[in-house]
Design an enzyme around this catalytic site. Structure first.
Site, PDB file in Angstrom:
ATOM      1  NE  ARG A  50      -2.966  -2.190   3.078  1.00  0.00           N
ATOM      2  CZ  ARG A  50      -3.426  -2.705   4.216  1.00  0.00           C
ATOM      3  NH1 ARG A  50      -4.156  -1.741   4.841  1.00  0.00           N
ATOM      4  NH2 ARG A  50      -3.312  -3.758   4.625  1.00  0.00           N
ATOM      5  CE  LYS A 156       3.951 -20.651  10.878  1.00  0.00           C
ATOM      6  NZ  LYS A 156       2.999 -20.026  12.013  1.00  0.00           N
ATOM      7  CG  ASP A 185       5.877 -25.697   7.501  1.00  0.00           C
ATOM      8  OD1 ASP A 185       6.815 -25.155   8.364  1.00  0.00           O
ATOM      9  OD2 ASP A 185       5.100 -26.463   8.197  1.00  0.00           O
ATOM     10  CG  HIS A 186      10.078 -21.098   8.371  1.00  0.00           C
ATOM     11  ND1 HIS A 186       8.838 -20.754   9.099  1.00  0.00           N
ATOM     12  CD2 HIS A 186      10.697 -21.308   9.481  1.00  0.00           C
ATOM     13  CE1 HIS A 186       9.014 -20.550  10.360  1.00  0.00           C
ATOM     14  NE2 HIS A 186      10.167 -21.006  10.823  1.00  0.00           N
ATOM     15  CE  LYS A 190      13.844 -24.352  11.283  1.00  0.00           C
ATOM     16  NZ  LYS A 190      14.768 -23.051  11.224  1.00  0.00           N
ATOM     17  CD  GLU A 224       9.019 -20.198  19.127  1.00  0.00           C
ATOM     18  OE1 GLU A 224       9.319 -19.673  18.420  1.00  0.00           O
ATOM     19  OE2 GLU A 224       7.887 -20.398  19.477  1.00  0.00           O
ATOM     20  CG  ASP A 243       2.280 -19.317  15.819  1.00  0.00           C
ATOM     21  OD1 ASP A 243       2.204 -18.838  14.648  1.00  0.00           O
ATOM     22  OD2 ASP A 243       3.277 -19.412  16.383  1.00  0.00           O
ATOM     23  CG  HIS A 248       6.437 -24.748  12.023  1.00  0.00           C
ATOM     24  ND1 HIS A 248       6.130 -24.482  10.539  1.00  0.00           N
ATOM     25  CD2 HIS A 248       6.366 -23.632  12.836  1.00  0.00           C
ATOM     26  CE1 HIS A 248       6.198 -23.265  10.411  1.00  0.00           C
ATOM     27  NE2 HIS A 248       6.323 -22.526  11.599  1.00  0.00           N
ATOM     28  CE  LYS A 348       5.115 -17.784  20.348  1.00  0.00           C
ATOM     29  NZ  LYS A 348       6.707 -17.878  19.858  1.00  0.00           N
TER      30      LYS A 348
END
Length: 496
Positions: A50, A156, A185-186, A190, A224, A243, A248, A348
Protein backbone atom coordinates in the site's frame (compact mmCIF):
# COMPACT_ATOMS: atom_id res chain seq x y z
CA UNK A 1 13.81 -33.84 -5.14
CA UNK A 2 16.12 -31.69 -7.21
CA UNK A 3 19.85 -31.92 -7.81
CA UNK A 4 21.42 -28.43 -7.50
CA UNK A 5 20.70 -26.31 -10.56
CA UNK A 6 19.97 -22.67 -11.31
CA UNK A 7 16.49 -21.23 -11.55
CA UNK A 8 15.03 -20.43 -14.97
CA UNK A 9 14.32 -16.83 -16.03
CA UNK A 10 11.31 -15.50 -14.11
CA UNK A 11 9.68 -12.53 -12.39
CA UNK A 12 8.77 -12.66 -8.70
CA UNK A 13 5.98 -10.46 -7.32
CA UNK A 14 5.98 -10.01 -3.54
CA UNK A 15 2.68 -8.82 -2.06
CA UNK A 16 3.43 -7.16 1.28
CA UNK A 17 6.92 -6.15 0.15
CA UNK A 18 7.33 -3.52 2.88
CA UNK A 19 6.67 -6.06 5.65
CA UNK A 20 8.98 -7.76 8.11
CA UNK A 21 9.14 -11.11 6.30
CA UNK A 22 10.40 -9.50 3.09
CA UNK A 23 13.08 -7.54 4.92
CA UNK A 24 14.26 -10.30 7.25
CA UNK A 25 13.96 -13.41 5.08
CA UNK A 26 12.95 -13.00 1.44
CA UNK A 27 15.40 -10.31 0.32
CA UNK A 28 18.42 -11.86 2.08
CA UNK A 29 17.51 -15.24 0.56
CA UNK A 30 17.16 -13.83 -2.96
CA UNK A 31 20.42 -11.87 -2.61
CA UNK A 32 22.26 -15.03 -1.48
CA UNK A 33 20.86 -17.01 -4.41
CA UNK A 34 22.09 -14.27 -6.74
CA UNK A 35 25.49 -14.34 -5.03
CA UNK A 36 25.69 -18.11 -5.57
CA UNK A 37 24.64 -17.67 -9.23
CA UNK A 38 21.56 -19.83 -8.71
CA UNK A 39 19.34 -17.04 -10.05
CA UNK A 40 19.93 -15.97 -13.66
CA UNK A 41 20.46 -12.47 -15.00
CA UNK A 42 16.95 -12.72 -16.49
CA UNK A 43 15.30 -12.31 -13.09
CA UNK A 44 13.23 -9.50 -11.62
CA UNK A 45 11.40 -8.71 -8.39
CA UNK A 46 8.32 -6.49 -8.16
CA UNK A 47 7.46 -5.34 -4.66
CA UNK A 48 3.78 -4.56 -4.06
CA UNK A 49 2.25 -2.91 -1.00
CA UNK A 50 0.00 0.00 0.00
CA UNK A 51 2.84 2.39 0.81
CA UNK A 52 3.71 4.91 -1.91
CA UNK A 53 7.30 4.42 -3.00
CA UNK A 54 9.43 4.86 -6.12
CA UNK A 55 11.62 2.13 -7.58
CA UNK A 56 14.71 3.91 -6.24
CA UNK A 57 13.25 4.21 -2.74
CA UNK A 58 12.31 0.52 -2.78
CA UNK A 59 15.84 -0.45 -3.79
CA UNK A 60 17.28 1.72 -1.01
CA UNK A 61 14.98 0.08 1.56
CA UNK A 62 15.94 -3.41 0.41
CA UNK A 63 19.65 -2.57 0.61
CA UNK A 64 19.12 -1.45 4.21
CA UNK A 65 17.36 -4.75 4.88
CA UNK A 66 20.35 -6.69 3.54
CA UNK A 67 22.75 -4.67 5.66
CA UNK A 68 20.63 -5.32 8.75
CA UNK A 69 19.49 -8.91 8.25
CA UNK A 70 21.82 -10.38 5.62
CA UNK A 71 24.15 -13.21 6.54
CA UNK A 72 27.30 -11.04 6.41
CA UNK A 73 25.68 -7.73 7.43
CA UNK A 74 27.33 -6.19 4.38
CA UNK A 75 26.57 -6.02 0.70
CA UNK A 76 28.91 -6.79 -2.19
CA UNK A 77 28.54 -3.82 -4.56
CA UNK A 78 29.00 -5.90 -7.72
CA UNK A 79 26.36 -8.46 -6.67
CA UNK A 80 24.06 -5.67 -5.50
CA UNK A 81 24.23 -3.82 -8.82
CA UNK A 82 23.22 -7.00 -10.64
CA UNK A 83 20.47 -7.78 -8.14
CA UNK A 84 19.10 -4.23 -7.67
CA UNK A 85 18.75 -3.71 -11.42
CA UNK A 86 15.83 -6.14 -11.37
CA UNK A 87 13.98 -4.53 -8.43
CA UNK A 88 10.90 -2.40 -9.02
CA UNK A 89 7.81 -1.38 -7.07
CA UNK A 90 4.07 -1.09 -7.67
CA UNK A 91 1.97 0.56 -4.94
CA UNK A 92 -1.72 -0.02 -4.36
CA UNK A 93 -4.42 -1.52 -2.17
CA UNK A 94 -4.79 -5.30 -2.40
CA UNK A 95 -8.51 -4.96 -3.09
CA UNK A 96 -8.15 -2.29 -5.80
CA UNK A 97 -8.51 -3.39 -9.44
CA UNK A 98 -6.09 -0.65 -10.49
CA UNK A 99 -3.27 -2.29 -8.52
CA UNK A 100 -3.50 -5.41 -10.65
CA UNK A 101 -3.77 -3.54 -13.93
CA UNK A 102 -0.56 -1.66 -13.07
CA UNK A 103 1.04 -4.92 -11.99
CA UNK A 104 0.08 -6.60 -15.26
CA UNK A 105 1.58 -3.71 -17.24
CA UNK A 106 4.80 -3.93 -15.22
CA UNK A 107 5.07 -7.70 -15.75
CA UNK A 108 4.59 -7.29 -19.49
CA UNK A 109 7.35 -4.65 -19.52
CA UNK A 110 9.69 -6.90 -17.54
CA UNK A 111 8.99 -9.86 -19.81
CA UNK A 112 10.04 -7.68 -22.77
CA UNK A 113 13.01 -5.93 -21.20
CA UNK A 114 14.43 -8.71 -19.02
CA UNK A 115 13.48 -11.73 -21.13
CA UNK A 116 11.78 -13.46 -18.19
CA UNK A 117 9.88 -15.59 -20.73
CA UNK A 118 6.46 -15.13 -19.12
CA UNK A 119 7.41 -17.12 -16.01
CA UNK A 120 5.66 -15.47 -13.05
CA UNK A 121 5.80 -16.28 -9.33
CA UNK A 122 3.48 -14.51 -6.85
CA UNK A 123 4.45 -14.51 -3.15
CA UNK A 124 1.64 -13.64 -0.69
CA UNK A 125 3.55 -12.21 2.27
CA UNK A 126 0.40 -10.58 3.68
CA UNK A 127 -2.14 -11.03 6.43
CA UNK A 128 -4.23 -14.18 5.80
CA UNK A 129 -7.44 -12.24 5.09
CA UNK A 130 -5.88 -11.02 1.83
CA UNK A 131 -5.01 -14.47 0.41
CA UNK A 132 -8.38 -15.01 -1.23
CA UNK A 133 -8.70 -11.36 -2.29
CA UNK A 134 -5.31 -11.31 -4.03
CA UNK A 135 -5.74 -14.64 -5.79
CA UNK A 136 -9.19 -13.60 -7.02
CA UNK A 137 -7.92 -10.26 -8.36
CA UNK A 138 -5.01 -11.98 -10.12
CA UNK A 139 -7.55 -14.20 -11.85
CA UNK A 140 -9.66 -11.21 -12.92
CA UNK A 141 -6.77 -9.76 -14.93
CA UNK A 142 -5.64 -13.20 -16.18
CA UNK A 143 -2.38 -13.14 -14.21
CA UNK A 144 -3.09 -16.72 -13.11
CA UNK A 145 -1.75 -17.85 -16.48
CA UNK A 146 0.87 -16.69 -18.94
CA UNK A 147 2.92 -17.86 -21.91
CA UNK A 148 5.36 -19.42 -19.40
CA UNK A 149 4.55 -20.91 -15.99
CA UNK A 150 2.63 -19.21 -13.17
CA UNK A 151 2.89 -20.18 -9.49
CA UNK A 152 1.70 -18.72 -6.20
CA UNK A 153 3.29 -19.09 -2.74
CA UNK A 154 0.98 -18.75 0.25
CA UNK A 155 2.43 -18.06 3.70
CA UNK A 156 0.98 -19.48 6.90
CA UNK A 157 -1.32 -19.40 8.78
CA UNK A 158 -3.30 -21.36 6.22
CA UNK A 159 -6.72 -21.06 7.76
CA UNK A 160 -7.83 -20.71 11.36
CA UNK A 161 -9.63 -24.03 11.62
CA UNK A 162 -10.79 -26.84 9.34
CA UNK A 163 -13.70 -24.88 7.88
CA UNK A 164 -11.62 -21.78 7.06
CA UNK A 165 -8.78 -23.89 5.58
CA UNK A 166 -11.22 -25.65 3.26
CA UNK A 167 -12.78 -22.32 2.27
CA UNK A 168 -9.36 -20.83 1.47
CA UNK A 169 -8.40 -23.90 -0.57
CA UNK A 170 -11.62 -23.52 -2.54
CA UNK A 171 -10.92 -19.83 -3.20
CA UNK A 172 -7.44 -20.63 -4.49
CA UNK A 173 -8.77 -23.52 -6.57
CA UNK A 174 -11.14 -21.18 -8.43
CA UNK A 175 -8.13 -19.33 -9.85
CA UNK A 176 -5.11 -21.67 -9.69
CA UNK A 177 -4.63 -25.37 -10.32
CA UNK A 178 -3.32 -27.32 -7.34
CA UNK A 179 0.08 -27.82 -8.99
CA UNK A 180 0.43 -24.01 -9.17
CA UNK A 181 -0.16 -23.51 -5.43
CA UNK A 182 2.83 -23.69 -3.07
CA UNK A 183 1.88 -23.55 0.64
CA UNK A 184 5.12 -22.65 2.35
CA UNK A 185 6.28 -24.03 5.70
CA UNK A 186 9.79 -22.75 6.39
CA UNK A 187 10.50 -25.68 8.73
CA UNK A 188 10.62 -27.98 5.71
CA UNK A 189 13.45 -25.87 4.29
CA UNK A 190 15.74 -26.58 7.24
CA UNK A 191 18.66 -28.85 6.40
CA UNK A 192 18.01 -31.25 9.29
CA UNK A 193 14.37 -31.70 8.33
CA UNK A 194 15.36 -32.44 4.74
CA UNK A 195 17.99 -34.85 6.05
CA UNK A 196 15.26 -36.98 7.63
CA UNK A 197 14.49 -38.49 4.22
CA UNK A 198 18.17 -39.24 3.58
CA UNK A 199 18.72 -40.56 7.09
CA UNK A 200 15.77 -42.92 6.91
CA UNK A 201 15.94 -44.15 3.34
CA UNK A 202 19.65 -43.99 2.42
CA UNK A 203 20.87 -45.93 5.48
CA UNK A 204 19.88 -49.58 5.62
CA UNK A 205 20.76 -50.02 9.31
CA UNK A 206 17.87 -47.86 10.61
CA UNK A 207 14.85 -48.68 8.48
CA UNK A 208 14.50 -52.32 9.73
CA UNK A 209 14.28 -50.94 13.29
CA UNK A 210 11.85 -48.13 12.42
CA UNK A 211 8.69 -49.79 13.74
CA UNK A 212 6.68 -50.88 16.78
CA UNK A 213 8.87 -53.95 17.41
CA UNK A 214 11.91 -51.87 18.33
CA UNK A 215 10.67 -48.34 19.12
CA UNK A 216 9.01 -47.66 22.47
CA UNK A 217 7.90 -44.10 21.79
CA UNK A 218 8.74 -40.87 19.94
CA UNK A 219 9.13 -37.41 21.47
CA UNK A 220 9.01 -34.21 19.43
CA UNK A 221 9.92 -31.01 21.29
CA UNK A 222 9.59 -27.53 19.83
CA UNK A 223 10.61 -25.08 22.55
CA UNK A 224 11.14 -21.33 22.34
CA UNK A 225 12.65 -19.13 25.05
CA UNK A 226 11.11 -16.00 23.55
CA UNK A 227 7.60 -14.73 24.18
CA UNK A 228 5.21 -13.34 21.57
CA UNK A 229 7.72 -10.63 20.57
CA UNK A 230 5.23 -7.84 19.86
CA UNK A 231 2.83 -10.18 18.05
CA UNK A 232 0.33 -10.32 20.90
CA UNK A 233 -2.70 -9.37 18.82
CA UNK A 234 -1.91 -12.07 16.24
CA UNK A 235 -1.12 -14.69 18.86
CA UNK A 236 -4.39 -14.03 20.67
CA UNK A 237 -6.26 -15.42 17.64
CA UNK A 238 -3.79 -18.24 17.07
CA UNK A 239 -2.17 -19.91 20.06
CA UNK A 240 0.45 -22.65 20.01
CA UNK A 241 -1.70 -25.37 18.43
CA UNK A 242 -2.62 -23.22 15.43
CA UNK A 243 0.69 -21.39 15.18
CA UNK A 244 3.09 -24.33 15.48
CA UNK A 245 1.64 -27.79 15.98
CA UNK A 246 -0.87 -28.23 13.16
CA UNK A 247 1.70 -27.14 10.57
CA UNK A 248 5.40 -27.19 11.57
CA UNK A 249 5.28 -30.04 14.08
CA UNK A 250 2.89 -32.22 12.08
CA UNK A 251 5.11 -31.84 9.00
CA UNK A 252 8.06 -33.16 11.00
CA UNK A 253 5.98 -35.95 12.56
CA UNK A 254 4.82 -37.08 9.11
CA UNK A 255 8.45 -37.47 7.95
CA UNK A 256 9.16 -39.71 10.95
CA UNK A 257 5.98 -41.78 10.52
CA UNK A 258 5.74 -42.08 6.72
CA UNK A 259 6.42 -45.20 4.65
CA UNK A 260 9.20 -45.23 2.02
CA UNK A 261 8.01 -43.45 -1.15
CA UNK A 262 8.23 -45.23 -4.51
CA UNK A 263 10.50 -42.40 -5.71
CA UNK A 264 11.56 -38.90 -4.66
CA UNK A 265 9.04 -37.12 -6.86
CA UNK A 266 7.03 -34.44 -5.08
CA UNK A 267 3.72 -36.29 -5.14
CA UNK A 268 5.25 -39.65 -4.18
CA UNK A 269 6.80 -38.13 -1.04
CA UNK A 270 3.72 -36.09 -0.16
CA UNK A 271 1.40 -39.07 -0.73
CA UNK A 272 3.21 -41.03 1.98
CA UNK A 273 3.19 -38.08 4.39
CA UNK A 274 -0.56 -37.71 3.99
CA UNK A 275 -1.11 -41.46 4.40
CA UNK A 276 0.76 -41.34 7.68
CA UNK A 277 -1.31 -38.44 9.00
CA UNK A 278 -4.52 -40.15 7.87
CA UNK A 279 -3.62 -42.93 10.32
CA UNK A 280 -3.61 -40.58 13.34
CA UNK A 281 -6.24 -41.76 15.82
CA UNK A 282 -8.95 -39.14 16.44
CA UNK A 283 -8.99 -37.67 19.93
CA UNK A 284 -12.36 -38.39 21.60
CA UNK A 285 -13.96 -35.03 22.48
CA UNK A 286 -14.98 -36.31 25.92
CA UNK A 287 -11.43 -37.53 26.72
CA UNK A 288 -9.34 -34.59 25.55
CA UNK A 289 -7.50 -34.35 28.90
CA UNK A 290 -6.09 -37.86 28.36
CA UNK A 291 -4.44 -36.84 25.09
CA UNK A 292 -3.82 -33.08 25.23
CA UNK A 293 -2.66 -30.44 27.69
CA UNK A 294 -2.53 -26.68 27.28
CA UNK A 295 -0.74 -24.00 29.23
CA UNK A 296 -0.03 -20.29 29.43
CA UNK A 297 3.12 -18.73 30.86
CA UNK A 298 3.20 -16.46 33.86
CA UNK A 299 5.98 -14.12 34.89
CA UNK A 300 9.39 -15.64 35.50
CA UNK A 301 13.05 -15.76 34.54
CA UNK A 302 14.35 -16.80 31.12
CA UNK A 303 18.10 -17.06 30.60
CA UNK A 304 18.64 -14.85 33.65
CA UNK A 305 16.22 -12.07 32.66
CA UNK A 306 12.90 -11.22 34.29
CA UNK A 307 10.05 -11.52 31.79
CA UNK A 308 6.34 -10.63 32.08
CA UNK A 309 3.39 -13.01 31.99
CA UNK A 310 1.64 -13.59 28.67
CA UNK A 311 -1.39 -11.61 29.87
CA UNK A 312 0.91 -8.61 30.45
CA UNK A 313 2.27 -8.61 26.88
CA UNK A 314 1.20 -5.75 24.54
CA UNK A 315 -1.93 -6.57 22.56
CA UNK A 316 -2.98 -9.43 24.84
CA UNK A 317 -6.30 -9.65 26.70
CA UNK A 318 -5.62 -9.43 30.48
CA UNK A 319 -7.99 -12.38 30.89
CA UNK A 320 -6.75 -14.30 27.87
CA UNK A 321 -7.38 -18.06 27.60
CA UNK A 322 -5.02 -18.47 24.62
CA UNK A 323 -2.53 -21.29 25.08
CA UNK A 324 1.20 -20.57 24.78
CA UNK A 325 2.06 -24.23 25.41
CA UNK A 326 0.50 -27.48 24.27
CA UNK A 327 1.40 -31.14 24.67
CA UNK A 328 -0.29 -33.94 22.71
CA UNK A 329 -0.18 -37.72 22.68
CA UNK A 330 -0.89 -39.15 19.23
CA UNK A 331 -1.19 -42.70 17.95
CA UNK A 332 -0.73 -43.76 14.33
CA UNK A 333 -3.08 -46.69 13.85
CA UNK A 334 -1.22 -48.61 11.16
CA UNK A 335 0.96 -51.73 11.01
CA UNK A 336 4.23 -49.88 11.49
CA UNK A 337 3.28 -47.75 14.50
CA UNK A 338 0.30 -49.42 16.22
CA UNK A 339 0.59 -48.87 19.97
CA UNK A 340 3.61 -46.52 19.77
CA UNK A 341 2.78 -43.12 21.28
CA UNK A 342 4.12 -39.92 19.73
CA UNK A 343 4.47 -37.29 22.46
CA UNK A 344 4.54 -33.72 21.13
CA UNK A 345 5.17 -30.52 23.06
CA UNK A 346 5.52 -26.95 21.84
CA UNK A 347 5.59 -23.71 23.73
CA UNK A 348 6.89 -20.21 24.34
CA UNK A 349 8.92 -18.87 27.27
CA UNK A 350 10.33 -22.30 28.03
CA UNK A 351 13.75 -22.92 29.56
CA UNK A 352 15.64 -22.66 26.26
CA UNK A 353 15.28 -22.73 22.48
CA UNK A 354 15.45 -26.24 21.08
CA UNK A 355 13.66 -28.31 18.46
CA UNK A 356 14.40 -32.02 18.37
CA UNK A 357 12.98 -35.45 17.62
CA UNK A 358 13.88 -38.26 20.03
CA UNK A 359 13.31 -41.87 18.99
CA UNK A 360 13.47 -44.02 22.14
CA UNK A 361 14.02 -47.71 21.50
CA UNK A 362 12.69 -50.52 23.64
CA UNK A 363 14.70 -51.99 26.49
CA UNK A 364 16.90 -54.98 25.76
CA UNK A 365 14.78 -58.15 26.04
CA UNK A 366 16.86 -59.55 28.89
CA UNK A 367 18.52 -57.52 31.64
CA UNK A 368 21.93 -59.20 31.85
CA UNK A 369 23.80 -56.41 33.62
CA UNK A 370 21.85 -56.35 36.86
CA UNK A 371 25.03 -56.01 38.94
CA UNK A 372 26.02 -52.71 37.34
CA UNK A 373 26.03 -49.69 39.66
CA UNK A 374 23.61 -47.84 37.34
CA UNK A 375 20.59 -49.07 35.39
CA UNK A 376 21.13 -49.60 31.67
CA UNK A 377 19.35 -46.84 29.75
CA UNK A 378 17.42 -47.58 26.57
CA UNK A 379 18.99 -46.45 23.28
CA UNK A 380 17.86 -43.06 22.01
CA UNK A 381 18.29 -41.52 18.57
CA UNK A 382 18.05 -37.72 18.71
CA UNK A 383 17.65 -35.55 15.61
CA UNK A 384 18.26 -31.88 16.44
CA UNK A 385 16.61 -29.35 14.14
CA UNK A 386 17.75 -26.26 16.07
CA UNK A 387 20.14 -25.08 17.38
CA UNK A 388 23.34 -27.09 16.75
CA UNK A 389 21.73 -29.09 13.97
CA UNK A 390 22.77 -32.72 13.97
CA UNK A 391 22.09 -36.29 15.03
CA UNK A 392 23.05 -38.12 18.24
CA UNK A 393 22.85 -41.85 18.94
CA UNK A 394 22.90 -42.66 22.65
CA UNK A 395 24.02 -46.16 23.66
CA UNK A 396 25.51 -47.99 26.65
CA UNK A 397 29.22 -48.63 27.13
CA UNK A 398 31.44 -50.12 29.85
CA UNK A 399 33.57 -47.71 31.83
CA UNK A 400 37.29 -48.59 31.97
CA UNK A 401 38.28 -50.58 35.07
CA UNK A 402 37.86 -53.92 36.81
CA UNK A 403 34.22 -53.43 37.84
CA UNK A 404 31.27 -53.79 35.49
CA UNK A 405 30.19 -50.19 35.38
CA UNK A 406 27.98 -49.03 32.51
CA UNK A 407 27.29 -45.51 31.32
CA UNK A 408 25.35 -44.05 28.45
CA UNK A 409 27.54 -42.33 25.84
CA UNK A 410 26.79 -40.27 22.73
CA UNK A 411 27.85 -40.70 19.13
CA UNK A 412 27.47 -37.22 17.62
CA UNK A 413 27.15 -35.80 14.14
CA UNK A 414 26.94 -32.01 13.75
CA UNK A 415 26.39 -30.18 10.50
CA UNK A 416 28.69 -27.28 11.37
CA UNK A 417 31.75 -29.35 12.31
CA UNK A 418 31.23 -32.19 9.82
CA UNK A 419 30.87 -30.16 6.64
CA UNK A 420 32.58 -26.90 7.57
CA UNK A 421 30.07 -24.75 5.70
CA UNK A 422 27.03 -22.94 7.06
CA UNK A 423 23.67 -24.43 6.15
CA UNK A 424 21.63 -22.27 3.77
CA UNK A 425 18.63 -20.42 5.12
CA UNK A 426 15.34 -22.28 4.72
CA UNK A 427 13.88 -19.58 2.46
CA UNK A 428 16.80 -19.92 0.03
CA UNK A 429 15.97 -23.56 -0.56
CA UNK A 430 12.22 -23.07 -0.71
CA UNK A 431 12.26 -20.09 -3.08
CA UNK A 432 14.63 -21.85 -5.45
CA UNK A 433 12.55 -25.05 -5.34
CA UNK A 434 9.43 -23.13 -6.31
CA UNK A 435 11.20 -21.45 -9.24
CA UNK A 436 12.31 -24.92 -10.35
CA UNK A 437 8.80 -26.33 -9.97
CA UNK A 438 9.74 -28.76 -7.19
CA UNK A 439 6.93 -28.86 -4.62
CA UNK A 440 8.34 -31.70 -2.46
CA UNK A 441 8.98 -29.41 0.51
CA UNK A 442 5.65 -27.58 0.23
CA UNK A 443 2.37 -28.62 1.86
CA UNK A 444 -0.33 -30.03 -0.38
CA UNK A 445 -4.02 -29.21 0.04
CA UNK A 446 -4.94 -32.54 1.63
CA UNK A 447 -2.06 -32.27 4.13
CA UNK A 448 -3.13 -28.85 5.37
CA UNK A 449 -6.73 -29.98 5.79
CA UNK A 450 -5.68 -33.18 7.55
CA UNK A 451 -3.71 -31.18 10.11
CA UNK A 452 -6.82 -29.16 10.92
CA UNK A 453 -8.94 -32.32 11.10
CA UNK A 454 -6.69 -33.62 13.87
CA UNK A 455 -6.55 -30.48 16.04
CA UNK A 456 -10.00 -28.96 15.49
CA UNK A 457 -11.72 -31.35 18.00
CA UNK A 458 -9.19 -30.27 20.64
CA UNK A 459 -9.76 -26.59 19.95
CA UNK A 460 -13.53 -27.06 20.03
CA UNK A 461 -13.39 -28.94 23.34
CA UNK A 462 -11.14 -26.30 24.91
CA UNK A 463 -13.65 -23.58 24.01
CA UNK A 464 -16.02 -24.99 26.61
CA UNK A 465 -13.46 -25.47 29.39
CA UNK A 466 -12.33 -22.52 31.50
CA UNK A 467 -8.54 -22.89 31.96
CA UNK A 468 -6.77 -21.92 35.15
CA UNK A 469 -4.15 -19.68 33.54
CA UNK A 470 -1.30 -18.94 33.93
CA UNK A 471 -0.26 -22.47 34.88
CA UNK A 472 3.49 -22.48 34.28
CA UNK A 473 6.26 -20.08 35.13
CA UNK A 474 8.31 -18.56 32.31
CA UNK A 475 11.68 -20.28 32.11
CA UNK A 476 10.36 -23.75 33.03
CA UNK A 477 9.32 -26.68 30.81
CA UNK A 478 5.57 -26.13 30.93
CA UNK A 479 2.70 -27.01 33.26
CA UNK A 480 2.70 -30.02 35.59
CA UNK A 481 -0.12 -31.58 33.57
CA UNK A 482 2.30 -31.98 30.65
CA UNK A 483 4.55 -34.14 32.81
CA UNK A 484 1.53 -36.13 34.01
CA UNK A 485 0.56 -36.76 30.37
CA UNK A 486 3.69 -38.81 29.73
CA UNK A 487 4.47 -40.07 33.23
CA UNK A 488 1.16 -41.87 33.68
CA UNK A 489 2.35 -44.07 30.79
CA UNK A 490 5.55 -44.88 32.71
CA UNK A 491 7.70 -42.59 30.56
CA UNK A 492 9.42 -39.22 31.02
CA UNK A 493 10.20 -36.16 28.94
CA UNK A 494 13.85 -35.96 27.95
CA UNK A 495 16.05 -33.57 29.89
CA UNK A 496 17.21 -30.92 27.43
Amino acid sequence: MRIERAAPPCALVIFGATGDLTRRKLMPALYRLTQQRLIPAEFAVIGTARQEMSDEEFRAEMRKALEEFGEDKQVDDAVWQSFAGGLSYVSGEFGDDGTYNRLKDQLEKIDRDCDTQGNHLFYLSTAPQFFGVISGKLGQVSLNKSKGWTRIIVEKPFGHDLESARALNQELAKVFHEEQVYRIDHYLGKETVQNLLVFRFANSIFEPLWNRQYIDHVQITNAEAIGVEGRGSYYESAGTVRDMIQNHVFQVASLIAMEPPVNLGANAVRDEKVKAMQAVRPVPPDRVDEFAVRGQYGAGYVLGDTVPAYREEPGVDPNSSTETFAALKLYFDNWRWAGVPFYIRSGKRLAKRVTEIAIQFRDAPLRLFTQSDAPVEPNVLVIRIQPNEGITLRFSSKLPGQAMRIRAVNMDFRYGSSFGVPAPEAYERLLLDCMLGDSTLYARRDMTERGWEIVTPLLEAWKHLAPDFPNYEAGTWGPEEAFDLIERDGRHWRKL
